[in-house]
Design an enzyme around this catalytic site. Sequence first.
Site, PDB file in Angstrom:
ATOM      1  N   GLU A 204       0.927  -1.163   0.126  1.00  0.00           N
ATOM      2  CA  GLU A 204      -0.112   0.011  -0.154  1.00  0.00           C
ATOM      3  C   GLU A 204       0.770   1.296   0.002  1.00  0.00           C
ATOM      4  OE1 GLU A 204      -2.142   1.902  -1.350  1.00  0.00           O
ATOM      5  OE2 GLU A 204      -3.751   0.482  -0.553  1.00  0.00           O
ATOM      6  N   ASN A 205       0.456   2.174  -1.000  1.00  0.00           N
ATOM      7  CA  ASN A 205       1.361   3.326  -0.961  1.00  0.00           C
ATOM      8  C   ASN A 205       2.662   3.126  -1.495  1.00  0.00           C
ATOM      9  OD1 ASN A 205      -0.935   5.125  -0.659  1.00  0.00           O
ATOM     10  ND2 ASN A 205      -0.743   4.934   1.325  1.00  0.00           N
ATOM     11  N   ASP A 280      -7.036   0.173  -3.570  1.00  0.00           N
ATOM     12  CA  ASP A 280      -8.053   0.911  -3.791  1.00  0.00           C
ATOM     13  C   ASP A 280      -8.729   0.813  -4.904  1.00  0.00           C
ATOM     14  OD1 ASP A 280      -6.091   1.804  -5.742  1.00  0.00           O
ATOM     15  OD2 ASP A 280      -5.606   3.675  -4.710  1.00  0.00           O
TER      16      ASP A 280
HETATM   17  O1  AHR Z   1       0.738   0.455  -3.501  1.00  0.00           O
HETATM   18  C1  AHR Z   1       0.347   0.680  -4.535  1.00  0.00           C
HETATM   19  C2  AHR Z   1      -1.139   1.121  -5.031  1.00  0.00           C
HETATM   20  O2  AHR Z   1      -1.243   2.612  -4.220  1.00  0.00           O
HETATM   21  C3  AHR Z   1      -2.061   0.256  -4.410  1.00  0.00           C
HETATM   22  O3  AHR Z   1      -2.389  -0.884  -5.021  1.00  0.00           O
HETATM   23  C4  AHR Z   1      -3.127   1.113  -4.311  1.00  0.00           C
HETATM   24  O4  AHR Z   1      -4.075   0.961  -3.227  1.00  0.00           O
HETATM   25  C5  AHR Z   1      -2.775   2.637  -4.019  1.00  0.00           C
HETATM   26  O5  AHR Z   1      -3.056   3.494  -5.243  1.00  0.00           O
END
Ligand code: AHR
Length: 482
Positions: A204-205, A280
């Site tokens: 995530e991120n 997301d």
């Molecule tokens: O971590 C990369 C991406 O960042 C994830 O898959 C997404 O949830 C966010 O946009």
Amino acid sequence: TGPCDIYASGGTPCVAAHSTTRALYGAYAGNLYQVRRARDNATLNITPLSAGGVANAAAQDTFCSGTSCVITIIYDQSGRGNNLTQAPPGGFNGPAAGGYDNLANATAAPISVGGHKAYGVFVAPGTGYRNNNTNGIATGDAAEGMYAIFDGTHYNGGCCFDYGNAERNSRDNGNGTMEAIYFGNIKVWGYGTGNGPWIMADLENGLFSGVNAGYNSNDPTINNRFVTAIIKGQPNHWAIRGGNAQSGSLSTFYNGARPNVSGYNPMKKEGAIILGIGGDNSVGAAGTFYEGVMTSGYPSDATENSVQSNITAAAYATGSGGGTTGPTVGSTISLRATTACCTTRYISHSGATVSTQVVSSSSSSAAKSQASWIVRSGLANGSCVSFESKDTAGSYLRHQNYQLYLHANDGSSLFANDATFCPQAGMNGQGNSYMSNNYSTRYLRHYNNNVYIASNGGSNAFDSSTSWTDDVSWVATAPWTP
Ligand code: AHR
Ligand code: AHR
């Protein structure tokens, strides 16, 4: 024996097991996946040919004959009910009704396993599966492992072709709220050596190729036709492993502490499962999935090495085990329509304009070469093809606003996708039908003698269901201009 029997012996049992190609337990004879056909919205569950065996692709072929099918459910074989279904909207909307993601075309990724035809899950951008209400998947900083088999030649730089643990509300809940396998060549967050694709962890991120944000020199480009990809994590420790799913052993590309960026130690995993999308519901990514599992507990390298032996013994291969494939890469062909109106018409261009034209032995040499195409390996997908103009080198058939044009290759990823078409058996039993690589519900189709990528029963006039199977079936003939 299947991969999940091996994980269980190692003390790290599968808590989710997904595959459209084979049973992942030696004794599993239940449903692998469900398909839905366009003609009447009827559904069919596909099971293994026998307990522990390869999927019964012939049952799908019979059911989907003369229409098109999507994959509606990828069943969980672990007994925990962690099925994957059409992903709902989240931080981002998908392209389907209600902001849901698209379902995968069920016939877009034909292969064979152990000599039997099977189909993978072809993820064009916009496609995604999810389960936000799981049972037994790791949460918080709990340990887990996962592997998946992907098509190492089908990827892109969009966010994010993932399989694994994600947020239960389909939103970005901050660093450490997911832990999934990522496969592709986006460099926004992390990358390894070469041009990609890379196996990375989507935490995530951030997609992480090792301890650092950005570059880590031990994570190689890996692009075997079939790739085994592994991510596993436990308190302040995680690893990336990978290998060729057709032969040989696994290598370890990272094994160490959580990233040196705040927010990832301890982890805050939420335990949903995603396939083909970001946490997301980012829907920009492409890839193909064949099988994958998630475990409870941190699997040992030895356990994973045994799983890799099981995978190579399963014998994944290209070719569909006797089914039709497309025209030969490198050959020159003409593409003849098969609808009764139009069997003397061929896909032709005049400058940038593409249409079907009547061509015969008495046609001008210009008209003949305008209807002749060199089959190239798909610009965006080595499993598919692109059509280069015989008389205009460097120009390819591509769609734009769903209509076909002849344009010079500008080198962009959009162009490559727009110019890549995936052959399958012709829907009317003749020649081939060609699925758009980036719009997997759309096929090359003639309508009023123009050529489009069309969706059966969609909203445009050229999506008409009338004579659909004939209009999307093309015979590759000897070229008018060799
Ligand atoms: O971590 C990369 C991406 O960042 C994830 O898959 C997404 O949830 C966010 O946009
Ligand atoms: O043909 C559909 C899309 O329209 C193509 O991907 C793009 O080139 C255009 O915007």
